[in-house]
Scaffold this motif. Structure first.
Motif, PDB file in Angstrom:
ATOM      1  N   ASP A 163       0.773  -1.131   0.220  1.00 23.31           N
ATOM      2  CA  ASP A 163       0.088  -0.087  -0.131  1.00 23.31           C
ATOM      3  C   ASP A 163       0.646   1.261  -0.066  1.00 23.31           C
ATOM      4  O   ASP A 163       1.729   1.337   0.980  1.00 23.31           O
ATOM      5  CB  ASP A 163      -0.841  -0.178   1.260  1.00 23.31           C
ATOM      6  CG  ASP A 163      -1.767   1.127   1.476  1.00 23.31           C
ATOM      7  OD1 ASP A 163      -1.741   2.030   0.482  1.00 23.31           O
ATOM      8  OD2 ASP A 163      -2.763   1.099   2.163  1.00 23.31           O
ATOM      9  N   GLY A 171      -8.712   4.924  -5.227  1.00 28.83           N
ATOM     10  CA  GLY A 171      -7.380   4.366  -5.509  1.00 28.83           C
ATOM     11  C   GLY A 171      -6.118   4.784  -4.666  1.00 28.83           C
ATOM     12  O   GLY A 171      -6.399   5.078  -3.412  1.00 28.83           O
ATOM     13  N   ALA A 180      -6.399   6.845  -0.905  1.00 28.69           N
ATOM     14  CA  ALA A 180      -5.309   6.179   0.336  1.00 28.69           C
ATOM     15  C   ALA A 180      -4.289   7.183   0.960  1.00 28.69           C
ATOM     16  O   ALA A 180      -4.322   7.255   2.011  1.00 28.69           O
ATOM     17  CB  ALA A 180      -4.678   5.002  -0.239  1.00 28.69           C
ATOM     18  N   THR A 235      -2.735   3.302 -14.205  1.00 28.11           N
ATOM     19  CA  THR A 235      -2.866   1.759 -14.659  1.00 28.11           C
ATOM     20  C   THR A 235      -4.193   1.431 -13.914  1.00 28.11           C
ATOM     21  O   THR A 235      -4.556   0.398 -13.842  1.00 28.11           O
ATOM     22  CB  THR A 235      -1.899   0.590 -13.909  1.00 28.11           C
ATOM     23  OG1 THR A 235      -1.720   0.707 -12.631  1.00 28.11           O
ATOM     24  CG2 THR A 235      -0.458   1.162 -14.891  1.00 28.11           C
ATOM     25  N   VAL A 246      -7.892   3.677 -12.766  1.00 24.97           N
ATOM     26  CA  VAL A 246      -9.000   4.663 -13.263  1.00 24.97           C
ATOM     27  C   VAL A 246      -8.446   4.917 -14.602  1.00 24.97           C
ATOM     28  O   VAL A 246      -9.327   5.167 -15.485  1.00 24.97           O
ATOM     29  CB  VAL A 246      -9.297   5.505 -12.337  1.00 24.97           C
ATOM     30  CG1 VAL A 246     -10.439   6.649 -12.859  1.00 24.97           C
ATOM     31  CG2 VAL A 246      -9.753   4.939 -11.069  1.00 24.97           C
ATOM     32  N   PHE A 247      -7.198   5.335 -14.735  1.00 28.14           N
ATOM     33  CA  PHE A 247      -7.027   6.187 -16.020  1.00 28.14           C
ATOM     34  C   PHE A 247      -6.812   4.768 -17.133  1.00 28.14           C
ATOM     35  O   PHE A 247      -6.460   5.290 -18.327  1.00 28.14           O
ATOM     36  CB  PHE A 247      -5.891   7.008 -16.036  1.00 28.14           C
ATOM     37  CG  PHE A 247      -5.884   8.321 -15.214  1.00 28.14           C
ATOM     38  CD1 PHE A 247      -7.411   8.875 -15.049  1.00 28.14           C
ATOM     39  CD2 PHE A 247      -5.035   9.328 -14.950  1.00 28.14           C
ATOM     40  CE1 PHE A 247      -7.653   9.805 -14.193  1.00 28.14           C
ATOM     41  CE2 PHE A 247      -5.362  10.442 -14.245  1.00 28.14           C
ATOM     42  CZ  PHE A 247      -6.569  10.627 -14.050  1.00 28.14           C
ATOM     43  N   ASP A 279       0.376  -7.778 -10.387  1.00 29.63           N
ATOM     44  CA  ASP A 279       0.921  -6.502 -10.692  1.00 29.63           C
ATOM     45  C   ASP A 279       2.433  -6.597 -10.404  1.00 29.63           C
ATOM     46  O   ASP A 279       3.224  -5.909 -11.269  1.00 29.63           O
ATOM     47  CB  ASP A 279       0.181  -5.484 -10.137  1.00 29.63           C
ATOM     48  CG  ASP A 279      -1.299  -5.137 -10.855  1.00 29.63           C
ATOM     49  OD1 ASP A 279      -1.716  -6.006 -11.807  1.00 29.63           O
ATOM     50  OD2 ASP A 279      -1.792  -4.266 -10.391  1.00 29.63           O
TER      51      ASP A 279
HETATM   52  N1  AR6 Z   1      -1.367   1.398  -3.024  1.00 32.33           N
HETATM   53  C1  AR6 Z   1      -0.576   1.205  -4.221  1.00 32.33           C
HETATM   54  N2  AR6 Z   1      -1.318   1.031  -5.365  1.00 32.33           N
HETATM   55  C2  AR6 Z   1      -2.811   1.280  -5.254  1.00 32.33           C
HETATM   56  C3  AR6 Z   1      -3.285   1.566  -4.041  1.00 32.33           C
HETATM   57  C4  AR6 Z   1      -2.501   1.718  -2.953  1.00 32.33           C
HETATM   58  N3  AR6 Z   1      -3.300   1.879  -1.988  1.00 32.33           N
HETATM   59  N4  AR6 Z   1      -4.710   1.610  -4.436  1.00 32.33           N
HETATM   60  C5  AR6 Z   1      -4.494   1.497  -5.877  1.00 32.33           C
HETATM   61  N5  AR6 Z   1      -3.487   0.956  -6.400  1.00 32.33           N
HETATM   62  P1  AR6 Z   1      -5.224   4.870  -9.545  1.00 32.33           P
HETATM   63  P2  AR6 Z   1      -4.756   6.395 -11.965  1.00 32.33           P
HETATM   64  C6  AR6 Z   1      -2.871   0.850  -7.631  1.00 32.33           C
HETATM   65  O1  AR6 Z   1      -6.765   4.600 -10.027  1.00 32.33           O
HETATM   66  O2  AR6 Z   1      -4.778   5.168 -12.817  1.00 32.33           O
HETATM   67  C7  AR6 Z   1      -8.317   8.631  -8.636  1.00 32.33           C
HETATM   68  O3  AR6 Z   1      -9.457   8.575  -8.334  1.00 32.33           O
HETATM   69  C8  AR6 Z   1      -4.159   0.445  -8.890  1.00 32.33           C
HETATM   70  O4  AR6 Z   1      -4.672  -1.032  -8.671  1.00 32.33           O
HETATM   71  O5  AR6 Z   1      -5.201   5.110  -8.034  1.00 32.33           O
HETATM   72  O6  AR6 Z   1      -3.556   7.251 -12.335  1.00 32.33           O
HETATM   73  C9  AR6 Z   1      -7.381   9.883  -8.763  1.00 32.33           C
HETATM   74  O7  AR6 Z   1      -8.297  10.849  -8.191  1.00 32.33           O
HETATM   75  C10 AR6 Z   1      -3.434   0.732  -9.929  1.00 32.33           C
HETATM   76  O8  AR6 Z   1      -2.553  -0.226 -10.480  1.00 32.33           O
HETATM   77  O9  AR6 Z   1      -4.513   5.807 -10.386  1.00 32.33           O
HETATM   78  C11 AR6 Z   1      -7.599  10.197 -10.427  1.00 32.33           C
HETATM   79  O10 AR6 Z   1      -8.767  10.768 -10.672  1.00 32.33           O
HETATM   80  C12 AR6 Z   1      -2.525   1.894  -9.464  1.00 32.33           C
HETATM   81  O11 AR6 Z   1      -2.361   2.010  -8.225  1.00 32.33           O
HETATM   82  C13 AR6 Z   1      -7.459   8.754 -10.891  1.00 32.33           C
HETATM   83  O12 AR6 Z   1      -8.044   7.874 -10.084  1.00 32.33           O
HETATM   84  C14 AR6 Z   1      -3.216   3.081 -10.113  1.00 32.33           C
HETATM   85  O13 AR6 Z   1      -4.504   3.251 -10.175  1.00 32.33           O
HETATM   86  C15 AR6 Z   1      -5.987   8.467 -11.382  1.00 32.33           C
HETATM   87  O14 AR6 Z   1      -6.154   7.216 -11.905  1.00 32.33           O
END
Ligand code: AR6
Length: 174
Positions: A12, A35, A39, A120, A122-123, A159
């Protein structure tokens, strides 16, 4: 020559107490989301979103740095990754995130930085492609860097395997 230790772990991003900085996969407004952003803002507390207000909005590929508040780190570096299929050229914008984050860390004399897999979730950036870009960019940027450690923190075991393979392949080829 790369003297920095580069590693991949499952975990995390909001629980990396031995790292100077953690990187946020932010939104343009730098506000809490799901995400990684969710966190980190949960861990930091409301002061982080307050400080972020003055720095927003940011563009894809850009990075800004703030305090870490209640997180167990010194600083948070916020990167806006590209939305896959929308923000182009996506590969260059993703690489810019890693380059700019490392440059900010060096400028502030931080020695260790932990990255999530930016874009990787939401985007929608395909993980294996994102891993190639992340690893190649970071290894290139670390030539003669003063950082001692860079960590990729992957949320799932699957991952982690993808990132570890990309790192091993890049180090073997070097
Ligand atoms: N620790 C490590 N990795 C994580 C965690 C965590 N606590 N939570 C998720 N991941 P994302 P993005 C992984 O969606 O694609 C947000 O809402 C997850 O499985 O956090 O850049 C923001 O506000 C994935 O592989 O980031 C933006 O609107 C990776 O981290 C948008 O999402 C990135 O997932 C950004 O989207």
């Amino acid at each position: 020559m790369i003297r920095t230790r580069v590693e991949c772990v499952q975990g995390d991003i909001s629980n990396q107490p031995d790292m100077d900085a953690v990187v946020n996969a932010a939104n343009a407004q730098l506000q809490p989301g799901s995400g990684v952003a969710g966190a980190l803002h949960r861990g930091a507390g409301p002061g982080l979103a307050q400080e972020c207000q003055a720095l927003a909005p940011i563009r894809p590929g850009q990075a800004v740095i703030t305090g870490a508040y209640d997180l167990p780190n010194r600083r948070v570096i916020h990167c806006l990754g590209p939305v896959y299929g929308r923000d182009e050229p996506s590969e260059q914008l993703l690489a810019d995130c890693y380059r700019h984050a490392l440059a900010l860390a060096e400028r502030e004399s931080l020695v260790s930085v932990a990255f999530p897999a930016i874009s990787t979730g939401v985007f929608g950036y395909p993980l294996a492609e994102a891993a190639e870009v992340a690893i190649a960019t970071v290894l290139a940027a670390l030539a003669d860097s003063s950082l001692t450690r860079v960590r990729f923190v992957l949320f799932s075991q699957a991952d982690l395997v993808v990132f570890q393979r990309a790192l091993d392949a890049a180090l073997t080829a070097a």
